[in-house]
Design an enzyme around this catalytic site. Sequence first.
Site, PDB file in Angstrom:
ATOM      1  N   ASP A   1       0.835  -1.202   0.000  1.00  0.00           N
ATOM      2  CA  ASP A   1       0.000   0.000   0.000  1.00  0.00           C
ATOM      3  C   ASP A   1       0.876   1.260   0.000  1.00  0.00           C
ATOM      4  OD1 ASP A   1      -2.178  -1.642   0.187  1.00  0.00           O
ATOM      5  OD2 ASP A   1      -2.353  -1.441   2.361  1.00  0.00           O
TER       6      ASP A   1
HETATM    7  N1  URA Z   1      -1.341  -5.916   3.917  1.00  0.00           N
HETATM    8  C1  URA Z   1      -1.832  -4.670   3.877  1.00  0.00           C
HETATM    9  O1  URA Z   1      -2.894  -4.401   4.443  1.00  0.00           O
HETATM   10  N2  URA Z   1      -1.135  -3.717   3.222  1.00  0.00           N
HETATM   11  C2  URA Z   1       0.063  -3.957   2.624  1.00  0.00           C
HETATM   12  O2  URA Z   1       0.670  -3.048   2.055  1.00  0.00           O
HETATM   13  C3  URA Z   1       0.570  -5.262   2.681  1.00  0.00           C
HETATM   14  C4  URA Z   1      -0.146  -6.224   3.332  1.00  0.00           C
END
Ligand code: URA
Length: 240
Positions: free
Chosen positions: A110
């Site tokens: 993310d």
């Molecule tokens: N899980 C998430 O919620 N975000 C990420 O970036 C990676 C794993």
Amino acid sequence: MQLQDILYSQGFGTRRVCAGLVQQGFVTVGGEACDDSAAEFDPEGLQFTVQGKPWPYHDKAYILLHKPAGTECSQKPSTWPSIYTLLPAPLRQRPQKGPVQGVQAVGRLDQDTTGLLLLTDDGKFIHRMSSPRHHVPKVYEVTTKHPLDDTQVQRLLSGVVLDDDPKPVKAAACEAVDIHHLRLTLTEGKYHQVKRMLAAVGNRVEGLHRSRIGGLQLPEKLAPGQWCWLGPDDLTLLLG
Ligand code: URA
């Protein structure tokens, strides 16, 4: 292999551009200037420079990036700068081997997640690392908004149901390092999985950092935004 083809394979532009770089004297090989674009070299282990910048030949590129917060893993980001802007142009321009040009991120993190991200132009490697069948463990350091308790840890280990699938998802390992720090190991990679799992047990992710994939740890000396090449030993650590 001809020097112009070596440069082309490493992402320095079209064959014509690469021939021009050599003929104009911008390339050295093993410390010696070479202006013959058709000169033959064994590319394996070759060290050359282009306009003074050293470049080690790699048949396939395996890259580890310390992803900083505030970057998107997309080539065409919607809001934040793309992680691809952190890489030098040759890595982004390596000639097309699969459906896309240059190195590609192996899965996505993310925008606000930091830590270990792999990139490669090896389609088989992307498939192997991403396939749920191979269960490659990924370790996340999670900072939580609310205090952690044993019930939350046990629920994450025994499985929680997310909104898009009735089948529960489980952490492969889960340890409360301190009251707001959870170390969570997952072997699958569903969309926003860590955030959704924490929400399912009544907590909330305030910070998320990926510290390890398989047996490969994010090197401590690699600052956010920096990247390095991975060698055969690193790939063994990743693939087991
Ligand atoms: N899980 C998430 O919620 N975000 C990420 O970036 C990676 C794993």
